[in-house]
Design a protein around this motif. Structure first.
Motif, mmCIF file in Angstrom:
data_model
loop_
_atom_site.group_PDB
_atom_site.id
_atom_site.type_symbol
_atom_site.label_atom_id
_atom_site.label_comp_id
_atom_site.label_asym_id
_atom_site.label_seq_id
_atom_site.Cartn_x
_atom_site.Cartn_y
_atom_site.Cartn_z
ATOM 1 N N ARG A 106 38.014 28.510 -22.533
ATOM 2 C CA ARG A 106 39.051 27.587 -22.064
ATOM 3 C C ARG A 106 40.447 28.034 -22.480
ATOM 4 O O ARG A 106 41.285 27.246 -22.887
ATOM 5 C CB ARG A 106 38.776 26.176 -22.556
ATOM 6 C CG ARG A 106 37.485 25.618 -22.031
ATOM 7 C CD ARG A 106 37.248 24.235 -22.529
ATOM 8 N NE ARG A 106 35.951 23.776 -22.059
ATOM 9 C CZ ARG A 106 35.369 22.707 -22.516
ATOM 10 N NH1 ARG A 106 35.925 21.977 -23.431
ATOM 11 N NH2 ARG A 106 34.194 22.345 -22.042
ATOM 12 N N GLY A 107 40.671 29.344 -22.388
ATOM 13 C CA GLY A 107 41.997 29.898 -22.658
ATOM 14 C C GLY A 107 42.267 30.205 -24.113
ATOM 15 O O GLY A 107 43.238 30.868 -24.436
ATOM 16 N N ASP A 108 41.418 29.753 -25.004
ATOM 17 C CA ASP A 108 41.587 29.971 -26.435
ATOM 18 C C ASP A 108 40.754 31.185 -26.823
ATOM 19 O O ASP A 108 39.543 31.080 -26.992
ATOM 20 C CB ASP A 108 41.079 28.739 -27.190
ATOM 21 C CG ASP A 108 41.861 28.426 -28.423
ATOM 22 O OD1 ASP A 108 42.828 29.136 -28.712
ATOM 23 O OD2 ASP A 108 41.496 27.442 -29.094
ATOM 24 N N LEU A 109 41.365 32.349 -26.958
ATOM 25 C CA LEU A 109 40.601 33.563 -27.219
ATOM 26 C C LEU A 109 40.120 33.613 -28.670
ATOM 27 O O LEU A 109 40.562 34.431 -29.472
ATOM 28 C CB LEU A 109 41.433 34.807 -26.890
ATOM 29 C CG LEU A 109 41.600 35.083 -25.408
ATOM 30 C CD1 LEU A 109 42.465 36.304 -25.173
ATOM 31 C CD2 LEU A 109 40.251 35.261 -24.733
ATOM 32 N N ALA A 110 39.221 32.728 -29.001
ATOM 33 C CA ALA A 110 38.641 32.680 -30.334
ATOM 34 C C ALA A 110 37.274 32.034 -30.248
ATOM 35 O O ALA A 110 37.055 31.133 -29.447
ATOM 36 C CB ALA A 110 39.537 31.877 -31.276
ATOM 37 N N VAL A 111 36.358 32.510 -31.090
ATOM 38 C CA VAL A 111 35.065 31.849 -31.207
ATOM 39 C C VAL A 111 34.760 31.617 -32.692
ATOM 40 O O VAL A 111 34.967 30.530 -33.197
ATOM 41 C CB VAL A 111 33.921 32.586 -30.458
ATOM 42 C CG1 VAL A 111 34.065 32.389 -28.964
ATOM 43 C CG2 VAL A 111 33.849 34.056 -30.765
ATOM 44 N N GLY A 112 34.302 32.620 -33.399
ATOM 45 C CA GLY A 112 33.908 32.452 -34.796
ATOM 46 C C GLY A 112 35.000 31.907 -35.694
ATOM 47 O O GLY A 112 34.722 31.130 -36.614
ATOM 48 N N ASP A 113 36.247 32.294 -35.435
ATOM 49 C CA ASP A 113 37.364 31.822 -36.255
ATOM 50 C C ASP A 113 37.503 30.312 -36.216
ATOM 51 O O ASP A 113 38.038 29.711 -37.148
ATOM 52 C CB ASP A 113 38.686 32.448 -35.795
ATOM 53 C CG ASP A 113 38.712 33.955 -35.972
ATOM 54 O OD1 ASP A 113 37.915 34.470 -36.786
ATOM 55 O OD2 ASP A 113 39.534 34.610 -35.309
ATOM 56 N N ILE A 114 37.045 29.702 -35.140
ATOM 57 C CA ILE A 114 37.147 28.241 -35.021
ATOM 58 C C ILE A 114 35.754 27.613 -34.903
ATOM 59 O O ILE A 114 35.571 26.585 -34.260
ATOM 60 C CB ILE A 114 38.069 27.830 -33.852
ATOM 61 C CG1 ILE A 114 37.615 28.450 -32.531
ATOM 62 C CG2 ILE A 114 39.512 28.198 -34.151
ATOM 63 C CD1 ILE A 114 38.414 27.989 -31.327
ATOM 64 N N MET A 115 34.778 28.308 -35.525
ATOM 65 C CA MET A 115 33.401 27.809 -35.620
ATOM 66 C C MET A 115 32.746 27.553 -34.264
ATOM 67 O O MET A 115 32.146 26.510 -34.036
ATOM 68 C CB MET A 115 33.337 26.559 -36.506
ATOM 69 C CG MET A 115 33.664 26.839 -37.954
ATOM 70 S SD MET A 115 32.647 28.154 -38.683
ATOM 71 C CE MET A 115 31.034 27.414 -38.637
ATOM 72 N N ARG A 116 32.873 28.532 -33.376
ATOM 73 C CA ARG A 116 32.168 28.485 -32.103
ATOM 74 C C ARG A 116 31.339 29.747 -31.969
ATOM 75 O O ARG A 116 31.698 30.800 -32.485
ATOM 76 C CB ARG A 116 33.143 28.418 -30.921
ATOM 77 C CG ARG A 116 33.918 27.135 -30.838
ATOM 78 C CD ARG A 116 34.611 26.978 -29.514
ATOM 79 N NE ARG A 116 35.661 27.966 -29.303
ATOM 80 C CZ ARG A 116 36.462 27.980 -28.253
ATOM 81 N NH1 ARG A 116 36.342 27.080 -27.303
ATOM 82 N NH2 ARG A 116 37.392 28.891 -28.125
ATOM 83 N N THR A 117 30.253 29.640 -31.245
ATOM 84 C CA THR A 117 29.420 30.786 -30.946
ATOM 85 C C THR A 117 29.154 30.815 -29.435
ATOM 86 O O THR A 117 29.235 29.771 -28.780
ATOM 87 C CB THR A 117 28.093 30.749 -31.736
ATOM 88 O OG1 THR A 117 27.394 31.964 -31.533
ATOM 89 C CG2 THR A 117 27.228 29.577 -31.321
ATOM 90 N N VAL A 118 28.876 31.995 -28.921
ATOM 91 C CA VAL A 118 28.564 32.120 -27.497
ATOM 92 C C VAL A 118 27.226 32.824 -27.308
ATOM 93 O O VAL A 118 26.836 33.670 -28.112
ATOM 94 C CB VAL A 118 29.657 32.899 -26.712
ATOM 95 C CG1 VAL A 118 30.964 32.145 -26.696
ATOM 96 C CG2 VAL A 118 29.841 34.311 -27.245
ATOM 97 N N GLY A 119 26.535 32.447 -26.267
ATOM 98 C CA GLY A 119 25.333 33.123 -25.792
ATOM 99 C C GLY A 119 25.539 33.326 -24.311
ATOM 100 O O GLY A 119 25.502 32.363 -23.544
ATOM 101 N N LEU A 120 25.832 34.568 -23.901
ATOM 102 C CA LEU A 120 26.288 34.816 -22.537
ATOM 103 C C LEU A 120 25.473 35.885 -21.823
ATOM 104 O O LEU A 120 25.069 36.888 -22.423
ATOM 105 C CB LEU A 120 27.755 35.266 -22.550
ATOM 106 C CG LEU A 120 28.759 34.321 -23.194
ATOM 107 C CD1 LEU A 120 30.092 35.017 -23.378
ATOM 108 C CD2 LEU A 120 28.904 33.066 -22.353
#
Length: 145
Positions: free
Chosen positions: A85-99
């Motif tokens: 959603r435009g926020d180029l961050a995952v782990g830094d903000i406690m998100r993970t992806v499975g893509l």
């Protein structure tokens, strides 16, 4: 409808289903090169590296040509912005992806002088690093070579 308006649709169909299904639904893309893969991580650099590695390993892009690597990078970043959603961050903000991802290369314009283009599509999940605390996401990026 011009082919160029459907290039992203084809990339999305490949990511959402599989190459054979997408080609059966959109046979006009029979001459386009397709690469697929998967990545799961809390590190955005690993998402980018996975797509670049797949494209180079399978010969979809020539890593010796800056313009090809550069075009792929921009398509990846545009696609991942859709997932995050435009926020180029995952782990830094406690998100993970499975893509799951698709990379498509071809000439989507009727005019040959428009040259080749790349499309990258991600489909999968993003959310808290706790199973069941994620939701679906889809991102698409298209760039000229």
């Amino acid at each position: 409808m011009s082919k160029n308006l459907r290039f992203g649709k084809f990339a999305s169909l490949v990511a959402l289903t599989d190459e054979d299904t997408a080609r059966s639904l959109m046979p006009e893309f029979k001459n386009f090169r397709v690469i697929t893969g998967k990545v799961g991580t809390m590190d955005l650099k690993k998402v980018i590296a996975s797509v670049e590695t797949a494209a180079k390993r399978e010969g979809l892009i020539n890593g010796d040509f800056y313009r090809e690597t550069h075009a792929l990078y921009h398509a990846i970043v545009e696609a991942i912005q859709g997932v995050t959603r435009g926020d180029l961050a995952v782990g830094d903000i406690m998100r993970t992806v499975g893509l799951e991802f698709s990379i498509i290369r071809g000439e989507p314009y009727a005019e040959d002088s428009e040259g080749e283009w790349l499309a990258v599509c991600f489909y999968g999940t993003i959310g808290a690093p706790i199973r069941g605390k994620e939701h679906e996401a889809l991102g698409l990026g298209i760039n000229h070579i």
